[in-house]
Design an enzyme around this catalytic site. Structure first.
Site, PDB file in Angstrom:
ATOM      1  N   ASN A   9      66.005 -24.738  15.367  1.00 59.30           N
ATOM      2  CA  ASN A   9      66.927 -25.182  15.052  1.00 59.30           C
ATOM      3  C   ASN A   9      67.544 -25.432  14.251  1.00 59.30           C
ATOM      4  O   ASN A   9      67.023 -26.064  13.014  1.00 59.30           O
ATOM      5  CB  ASN A   9      66.187 -26.528  15.915  1.00 59.30           C
ATOM      6  N   TRP A  10      69.045 -25.376  13.797  1.00 58.29           N
ATOM      7  CA  TRP A  10      69.245 -25.647  13.012  1.00 58.29           C
ATOM      8  C   TRP A  10      69.937 -26.881  12.852  1.00 58.29           C
ATOM      9  O   TRP A  10      70.035 -27.001  11.353  1.00 58.29           O
ATOM     10  CB  TRP A  10      70.711 -24.194  13.217  1.00 58.29           C
ATOM     11  N   LYS A  11      69.370 -27.683  13.168  1.00 56.50           N
ATOM     12  CA  LYS A  11      70.254 -29.080  13.142  1.00 56.50           C
ATOM     13  C   LYS A  11      71.709 -28.961  12.818  1.00 56.50           C
ATOM     14  O   LYS A  11      72.405 -28.147  12.984  1.00 56.50           O
ATOM     15  CB  LYS A  11      68.874 -29.852  12.232  1.00 56.50           C
ATOM     16  N   HIS A  96      64.883 -33.764  21.728  1.00 51.64           N
ATOM     17  CA  HIS A  96      64.404 -33.827  20.252  1.00 51.64           C
ATOM     18  C   HIS A  96      64.031 -35.079  19.665  1.00 51.64           C
ATOM     19  O   HIS A  96      64.680 -35.827  19.539  1.00 51.64           O
ATOM     20  CB  HIS A  96      64.721 -32.993  19.333  1.00 51.64           C
ATOM     21  N   GLU A  98      64.488 -35.997  17.020  1.00 53.26           N
ATOM     22  CA  GLU A  98      65.128 -37.009  16.227  1.00 53.26           C
ATOM     23  C   GLU A  98      66.309 -37.293  17.828  1.00 53.26           C
ATOM     24  O   GLU A  98      67.290 -38.806  16.679  1.00 53.26           O
ATOM     25  CB  GLU A  98      65.801 -36.017  15.701  1.00 53.26           C
ATOM     26  N   GLU A 168      55.798 -31.012  19.003  1.00 54.29           N
ATOM     27  CA  GLU A 168      55.929 -31.104  17.601  1.00 54.29           C
ATOM     28  C   GLU A 168      55.806 -32.767  17.754  1.00 54.29           C
ATOM     29  O   GLU A 168      56.920 -34.167  17.479  1.00 54.29           O
ATOM     30  CB  GLU A 168      58.075 -31.110  17.826  1.00 54.29           C
ATOM     31  N   GLY A 174      59.567 -31.827   9.340  1.00 57.02           N
ATOM     32  CA  GLY A 174      60.321 -31.502   7.573  1.00 57.02           C
ATOM     33  C   GLY A 174      59.438 -32.447   7.208  1.00 57.02           C
ATOM     34  O   GLY A 174      60.162 -33.062   5.670  1.00 57.02           O
ATOM     35  N   SER A 213      57.329 -28.235  10.288  1.00 64.10           N
ATOM     36  CA  SER A 213      57.167 -27.263   9.148  1.00 64.10           C
ATOM     37  C   SER A 213      56.132 -26.565   9.543  1.00 64.10           C
ATOM     38  O   SER A 213      55.306 -25.717   8.568  1.00 64.10           O
ATOM     39  CB  SER A 213      56.330 -28.584   8.524  1.00 64.10           C
ATOM     40  N   GLY A 234      62.738 -25.080  11.619  1.00 61.28           N
ATOM     41  CA  GLY A 234      63.933 -26.587  11.957  1.00 61.28           C
ATOM     42  C   GLY A 234      64.011 -25.811  10.474  1.00 61.28           C
ATOM     43  O   GLY A 234      65.019 -24.509   9.876  1.00 61.28           O
ATOM     44  N   GLY A 235      63.555 -26.404   9.333  1.00 63.70           N
ATOM     45  CA  GLY A 235      63.815 -26.049   7.924  1.00 63.70           C
ATOM     46  C   GLY A 235      64.029 -24.822   7.590  1.00 63.70           C
ATOM     47  O   GLY A 235      64.597 -23.574   7.025  1.00 63.70           O
TER      48      GLY A 235
END
Ligand code: PGA
Length: 254
Positions: A9-11, A96, A98, A168, A174, A213, A234-235
């Site tokens: 998930n590149w966001k 998601h 966010e 999640e 993150g 994470s 993500g990251g």
């Protein structure tokens, strides 16, 4: 066998040349892949078509990070499920945390988006998860049950046959703070159990990803758990080596 799905998930990160390089490096590093593992990248909307073309004929799939619950019309700035399908997406992330927290997406909206994705032939990745306050108040299962049942009520369990679920925990996204394999496994087992109450066939086949994470050095422990079928990353999906290390952890958990 459920196999593993490792999804990036590149966001809202990257831009043209960086995205192309990242995609090419993932393709080169992954090569023919591993039988029981699928990779997926979910770049921002403007890059989907171009990166999808790079992925053609490879073992890496394309997905989007969000979609509109509406089919078409006066919804300025929104993108429909059919448009995502048209540019080559196979998957779409739905609900998601966010978006639930920052864009005010309720479970009812998430359920509509899930249905819209399926209607266009996309495979939704439904995200569920609790906040730290909810976990500390021992509300984890209640929160997840509410998030799941909103969708189950809207679409019925059969609609889940092509879907993926991502657990999640919001406190792990993150933050560098991962759920322990046992904490994640407990929730994954609970989710599978909830599905099983509706259909044991669908529950057994459902890929349930863990997100929050995940890195190359903790992925192996998570993927070794019986109900963890991959990760939503993500990251660590923004660097090819990190993402490939997670993919390799899935491949060696076969
Ligand atoms: P993270 O993000 O891996 O950076 O924690 C996961 C996600 O939000 O899907």
């Amino acid at each position: 066998m459920r196999g593993y799905l490792v999804a990036g998930n590149w966001k809202m990160n990257g831009y043209g040349a960086v995205n192309t390089k990242l995609t090419r490096s993932i393709l080169e590093g992954w090569g023919a892949g591993a039988t029981q593992v699928r990779l997926l990248i979910c770049p921002p909307y403007p890059y989907l078509r171009e990166l999808g073309q790079l992925l053609e004929g490879s073992s890496v799939a394309l997905g989007a990070q969000n979609l509109s619950q509406h089919a078409s019309g006066a919804y300025t700035g929104e993108v429909s499920a059919a448009m995502l399908k048209d540019v080559g997406c196979e998957f779409v992330i739905v609900g998601h945390s966010e978006r639930r927290a920052m864009m005010g997406e309720t479970s009812a909206v998430v359920a509509d988006k899930f249905a819209a994705a399926l209607g266009a032939g996309l495979r939704p990745i439904l995200c569920v998860g609790e906040t730290l306050a909810e976990r500390e108040a021992k509300q984890t299962e209640t929160v997840i049950d509410e998030q799941l049942s909103a969708v189950l009520k809207r679409t019925g369990v059969d609609a889940f046959s092509t879907a993926v679920i991502a657990y999640e925990p919001v406190w792990a996204i993150g933050t560098g703070r991962t759920a322990s394999p046992q904490q994640a496994q407990d929730v994954h087992l609970h989710i599978r159990g909830r599905l099983k109450a509706h259909s044991s066939r669908i529950a057994e086949r459902m890929q349930i990803l863990y997100g929050g994470s995940v890195k190359g050095d903790n992925a192996g422990g998570l993927f070794a758990e019986p109900d963890i079928d991959g990760g939503l990353i993500g990251g660590a999906s923004l660097k090819a080596d990190d993402f490939l290390a997670i993919a390799a952890a899935a491949a060696s958990s076969d």
